[in-house]
Design a protein around this motif. Structure first.
Motif, PDB file in Angstrom:
ATOM      1  N   THR A  12       0.839  -1.197   0.000  1.00 36.25           N
ATOM      2  CA  THR A  12       0.000   0.000   0.000  1.00 36.25           C
ATOM      3  C   THR A  12       0.877   1.251   0.000  1.00 36.25           C
ATOM      4  O   THR A  12       2.105   1.170   0.086  1.00 36.25           O
ATOM      5  CB  THR A  12      -0.923   0.012   1.224  1.00 36.25           C
ATOM      6  N   ALA A  13       0.226   2.400  -0.088  1.00 35.93           N
ATOM      7  CA  ALA A  13       0.958   3.674  -0.105  1.00 35.93           C
ATOM      8  C   ALA A  13       1.685   3.898   1.217  1.00 35.93           C
ATOM      9  O   ALA A  13       1.274   3.413   2.280  1.00 35.93           O
ATOM     10  CB  ALA A  13      -0.008   4.824  -0.367  1.00 35.93           C
ATOM     11  N   HIS A  14       2.789   4.626   1.139  1.00 30.44           N
ATOM     12  CA  HIS A  14       3.532   4.967   2.354  1.00 30.44           C
ATOM     13  C   HIS A  14       2.741   5.957   3.207  1.00 30.44           C
ATOM     14  O   HIS A  14       1.960   6.762   2.693  1.00 30.44           O
ATOM     15  CB  HIS A  14       4.888   5.585   2.003  1.00 30.44           C
ATOM     16  N   ARG A  15       2.956   5.884   4.485  1.00 25.33           N
ATOM     17  CA  ARG A  15       2.374   6.873   5.390  1.00 25.33           C
ATOM     18  C   ARG A  15       2.997   8.244   5.130  1.00 25.33           C
ATOM     19  O   ARG A  15       4.078   8.353   4.544  1.00 25.33           O
ATOM     20  CB  ARG A  15       2.606   6.472   6.849  1.00 25.33           C
ATOM     21  N   ASP A  16       2.295   9.292   5.571  1.00 25.63           N
ATOM     22  CA  ASP A  16       2.788  10.651   5.354  1.00 25.63           C
ATOM     23  C   ASP A  16       4.121  10.879   6.056  1.00 25.63           C
ATOM     24  O   ASP A  16       4.387  10.329   7.141  1.00 25.63           O
ATOM     25  CB  ASP A  16       1.780  11.673   5.889  1.00 25.63           C
ATOM     26  N   VAL A  17       4.939  11.692   5.449  1.00 30.60           N
ATOM     27  CA  VAL A  17       6.132  12.235   6.105  1.00 30.60           C
ATOM     28  C   VAL A  17       5.717  13.558   6.746  1.00 30.60           C
ATOM     29  O   VAL A  17       5.043  14.379   6.115  1.00 30.60           O
ATOM     30  CB  VAL A  17       7.272  12.462   5.087  1.00 30.60           C
ATOM     31  N   VAL A  48       2.093  18.362  -0.994  1.00 28.64           N
ATOM     32  CA  VAL A  48       2.376  19.030   0.273  1.00 28.64           C
ATOM     33  C   VAL A  48       1.069  19.502   0.901  1.00 28.64           C
ATOM     34  O   VAL A  48       0.250  20.141   0.244  1.00 28.64           O
ATOM     35  CB  VAL A  48       3.320  20.232   0.074  1.00 28.64           C
ATOM     36  N   VAL A  49       0.888  19.174   2.165  1.00 30.20           N
ATOM     37  CA  VAL A  49      -0.257  19.647   2.940  1.00 30.20           C
ATOM     38  C   VAL A  49       0.284  20.532   4.054  1.00 30.20           C
ATOM     39  O   VAL A  49       1.100  20.082   4.868  1.00 30.20           O
ATOM     40  CB  VAL A  49      -1.072  18.479   3.531  1.00 30.20           C
ATOM     41  N   GLU A  50      -0.143  21.788   4.084  1.00 27.93           N
ATOM     42  CA  GLU A  50       0.390  22.750   5.044  1.00 27.93           C
ATOM     43  C   GLU A  50      -0.572  22.959   6.208  1.00 27.93           C
ATOM     44  O   GLU A  50      -1.782  23.054   6.009  1.00 27.93           O
ATOM     45  CB  GLU A  50       0.658  24.088   4.345  1.00 27.93           C
ATOM     46  N   ASP A 108       9.692  12.238  -1.425  1.00 29.99           N
ATOM     47  CA  ASP A 108       9.822  11.968  -2.860  1.00 29.99           C
ATOM     48  C   ASP A 108      10.255  10.530  -3.115  1.00 29.99           C
ATOM     49  O   ASP A 108       9.730   9.860  -4.022  1.00 29.99           O
ATOM     50  CB  ASP A 108      10.822  12.953  -3.464  1.00 29.99           C
ATOM     51  N   ARG A 109      11.205  10.039  -2.349  1.00 29.54           N
ATOM     52  CA  ARG A 109      11.703   8.673  -2.546  1.00 29.54           C
ATOM     53  C   ARG A 109      10.628   7.631  -2.234  1.00 29.54           C
ATOM     54  O   ARG A 109      10.659   6.523  -2.784  1.00 29.54           O
ATOM     55  CB  ARG A 109      12.928   8.423  -1.666  1.00 29.54           C
ATOM     56  N   ARG A 110       9.710   7.968  -1.363  1.00 30.48           N
ATOM     57  CA  ARG A 110       8.663   7.024  -0.977  1.00 30.48           C
ATOM     58  C   ARG A 110       7.363   7.215  -1.766  1.00 30.48           C
ATOM     59  O   ARG A 110       6.449   6.399  -1.637  1.00 30.48           O
ATOM     60  CB  ARG A 110       8.349   7.174   0.522  1.00 30.48           C
ATOM     61  N   GLY A 111       7.289   8.300  -2.518  1.00 32.22           N
ATOM     62  CA  GLY A 111       6.023   8.612  -3.162  1.00 32.22           C
ATOM     63  C   GLY A 111       4.961   8.963  -2.140  1.00 32.22           C
ATOM     64  O   GLY A 111       3.765   8.713  -2.335  1.00 32.22           O
ATOM     65  N   ALA A 112       5.402   9.544  -1.031  1.00 30.66           N
ATOM     66  CA  ALA A 112       4.505   9.833   0.089  1.00 30.66           C
ATOM     67  C   ALA A 112       4.103  11.299   0.089  1.00 30.66           C
ATOM     68  O   ALA A 112       4.761  12.159  -0.502  1.00 30.66           O
ATOM     69  CB  ALA A 112       5.180   9.475   1.417  1.00 30.66           C
ATOM     70  N   ARG A 113       3.019  11.582   0.764  1.00 24.39           N
ATOM     71  CA  ARG A 113       2.585  12.959   0.967  1.00 24.39           C
ATOM     72  C   ARG A 113       3.395  13.573   2.097  1.00 24.39           C
ATOM     73  O   ARG A 113       3.766  12.898   3.055  1.00 24.39           O
ATOM     74  CB  ARG A 113       1.096  12.968   1.310  1.00 24.39           C
TER      75      ARG A 113
END
Length: 373
Positions: A157-162, A240-242, A184-189
């Motif tokens: 599944t998708a990586h968890r957020d950084v 990116v979520v701010e 970026d390396r994980r394709g994560a948000r």
């Protein structure tokens, strides 16, 4: 030395988890994995005293079983093992500076304090110039990913957020770059959280909260967006979520778990921010005799109590009332800042602000409204 992902290695469970995490990161970065075992020098206590020191025999040797497990689980990773004599914190700090990043095991405790409870981890993090990753015991690859549709652990599944915590007053370019690169390396948000606090008068003027939400909050949100713009351009594929939030980043950092880690003869001193300490947890520790005492110049509910003459009034804050009854507790009313240097700086800053305002200048403390739209 060539670039590597380095892990500090010993025989603990958290060290094994750190080594596996480092191996997965080495795959992502296309780098060798360097496993460093510190052979701590101790005085020889058996037999004739010679004045020399020798390393302890069994507990301080490279844990070959751990190395073998890591090799078996990650056959495609080039693994370099190294035994280095010396003090762990000093050796690991040097290893971090020589590496792309350093990975260490940390005790399985919740909260930020749990990560830093080990003296070696604390010393290494505080001295290393490169990123240091702390991994808890039992952490595995599935923990880096979201659960599947049925709530089960998964590595597909998708990586968890950084998550990046950013202080806009002291932004660190290297830290921001590392967060973006990791996502970026994980394709994560990437979630970026920046806390800000209300002006001092807000504690005494309830309507200041409404003013802050309307006028000040947009300024901080805009400042956060502007600070991230160079990296958004460098890493266009990162979502990116701010979050520009009212609040303090270290609220209740010293909680019940942190207090339980302290020795019974410890004395807690807080001259920073009242919200750092969970007052209820502190009261419980004092009642149970798990602390020798406390010295508090700040208190999390001090607004409306400190800085005002309440000598002729009944104290209505029950927690503060209980605190001051302990013979081993000293509470002062936020006076630690009251030094010649601090008061001089406050006076100079206030005078400078007034001069800027009267001259129509935009000073360093001037709030500039965000453009409409």
């Amino acid at each position: 030395m060539s670039r590597t992902v380095t892990a500090g290695l010993d025989s603990t469970r958290e060290s094994l988890a750190a080594a596996h995490w480092a191996a997965r990161e080495a795959v992502r970065r296309g780098l060798p994995l360097r496993l460093v075992h510190v052979q701590e020098w101790r005085p020889y206590v058996g037999g004739m005293v010679t004045g020399y020191e020798i390393p302890a025999q069994l507990s301080d040797r490279m844990p070959e079983d751990t190395v073998r497990q890591v090799r078996d689980a990650h056959p495609d990773v080039e693994i370099i093992t190294e035994e280095v004599p010396g003090q762990p914190a000093a050796v690991l700090s040097t290893a971090a500076d020589e590496s792309e990043l350093l990975v260490l095991g940390s005790r399985a405790l919740s909260g930020a304090v749990g990560f830093l409870v080990g003296s070696v981890a604390m010393a290494t993090v505080s001295h290393a110039a490169r990123p240091v990753i702390l991994v808890r015991a039992g952490q595995c690859a599935e923990d880096e990913h979201l659960p599947d549709l049925y709530g089960a652990p998964s590595t597909t599944t998708a990586h968890r957020d950084v998550v990046l915590g950013l202080d806009l007053n002291r932004p660190c370019d290297e830290l921001i770059d590392f967060a973006f690169d990791t996502a970026d390396r994980r394709g994560a948000r990437l979630r970026v959280v920046s806390g800000w606090k209300l002006p001092p008068m807000a504690a005494y003027q309830p309507e200041a909260m409404t003013l802050a939400q309307k006028d000040i909050a947009p300024l901080h949100a805009r400042a956060l967006t502007d600070a991230l713009l160079p990296w958004c351009g460098k890493f266009p594929g990162v979502e990116v979520v701010e979050h520009a939030l009212i609040g303090r980043p270290a609220h209740h950092l010293v909680d019940a778990k942190a207090l339980a880690l302290m020795k019974d003869d410890a004395i807690l001193v807080n001259t920073g921010r009242g919200g750092l300490v969970d007052t209820d947890a502190l009261l419980a520790a004092l009642r149970a005799g798990r602390l020798a005492g406390a010295g508090l110049d700040v208190y999390e509910e001090e607004a409306g109590v400190f800085f005002l003459d309440k000598s002729l009034e009944v104290m209505t804050d029950e927690r503060l009332a209980r605190l001051v009854t302990f013979p081993n507790v000293i509470v002062t009313s936020h006076q630690a800042y009251f030094t010649r240097d601090a008061v001089g700086q406050i006076t100079e800053a206030t005078a400078r602000n007034v001069r800027d305002y009267l001259a129509g200048r935009t000073g360093e403390n001037t709030l500039v409204p965000a453009p409409a739209g």
